[in-house]
Design a protein around this motif. Sequence first.
Motif, PDB file in Angstrom:
ATOM      1  N   VAL A 271       0.869  -1.177   0.000  1.00 29.33           N
ATOM      2  CA  VAL A 271       0.000   0.000   0.000  1.00 29.33           C
ATOM      3  C   VAL A 271       0.907   1.228   0.000  1.00 29.33           C
ATOM      4  O   VAL A 271       1.883   1.281   0.746  1.00 29.33           O
TER       5      VAL A 271
ATOM      6  N   PHE B 188      -1.856  -0.940  -3.796  1.00 22.40           N
ATOM      7  CA  PHE B 188      -2.925   0.014  -3.575  1.00 22.40           C
ATOM      8  C   PHE B 188      -2.310   1.393  -3.362  1.00 22.40           C
ATOM      9  O   PHE B 188      -1.241   1.531  -2.749  1.00 22.40           O
TER      10      PHE B 188
ATOM     11  N   ASP C  19      -6.535   0.749  -7.125  1.00 26.47           N
ATOM     12  CA  ASP C  19      -6.100  -0.629  -6.867  1.00 26.47           C
ATOM     13  C   ASP C  19      -4.824  -0.936  -7.649  1.00 26.47           C
ATOM     14  O   ASP C  19      -4.353  -0.118  -8.458  1.00 26.47           O
TER      15      ASP C  19
ATOM     16  N   ILE D 273     -11.483  -2.481   0.075  1.00 30.51           N
ATOM     17  CA  ILE D 273     -10.368  -2.993  -0.710  1.00 30.51           C
ATOM     18  C   ILE D 273     -10.138  -4.464  -0.405  1.00 30.51           C
ATOM     19  O   ILE D 273     -10.263  -4.905   0.740  1.00 30.51           O
TER      20      ILE D 273
END
Length: 275
Positions: A173, A203, A227, A247
Amino acid sequence: MTRIALYQMTSGIDPAANAQDIAAAIAAAAAGGAEMLFTPEMSNLVDRDRGRAAASVHDEEHDPVLAAARAGAAAYGIWVHLGSIALRGADGKFANRAFVIDSSGDIRARYDKLHLFDVDLPTGESWRESSAYTAGEAAVVVSTPIGAMGLSICYDLRFADLYRALSTAGATVLTVPAAFTRPTGEAHWHILLRARAIEAGAFLIAAAQTGEHADGRATYGHSLVIDPWGDVLLDMGDAAGIGFADIDLNRVADVRSRVPVIAHRRAIPAVQVIA
């Protein structure tokens, strides 16, 4: 699925008022089922009058927004990514510092913005962040409930090598809290954020400032969640408020198995310059 929340702010020149807004946002995020809330760059203060701002910039111990974020995280059992706040540094300048706060209110990570925004725009706007702020010296990846999170702030977005380093270090992320100007936002915000997500197979979470600020500044908004394939899961437009995104954390492994760019990375050899 894991639910996250983004707070798209129009921060003013009064940190105490901004602290109240963030406390309310934490409560709303928790009530909406989010495991983590993300706030923008300069969550404590947006004031381009640096003389006036200096009276409202504190150290970590006394900053009201950091205190509100830590208290809210503990009270509601939610993680908070405080996108950044202006703090007093050791050298007489300010630090532009992000915090990751866990559900007990403890600080898990700090990150100081590496790249400072010194530009003259065609609109006549001129920004010299380095005149008031000291650049950070380290990239940071921190473990969170939504995965290994690589931290960055706003102008860092334009430096792809930072995100390569973060994803190579294990980040799944990437966070880009921001206070993008409207001209640069309209031109580059969506393109660059989608590119960073695709390049890293990660992400991308970007909480942003928006609207007309009390100091006369105007920011672009459009807080985004993207995404690993580059699909936009949330675009908050230009209105301030809370947004939610669900998510699928398994999406990272899925995308990276289809396009294994991280596994294929090589050290770049010396560049041959041929006249």
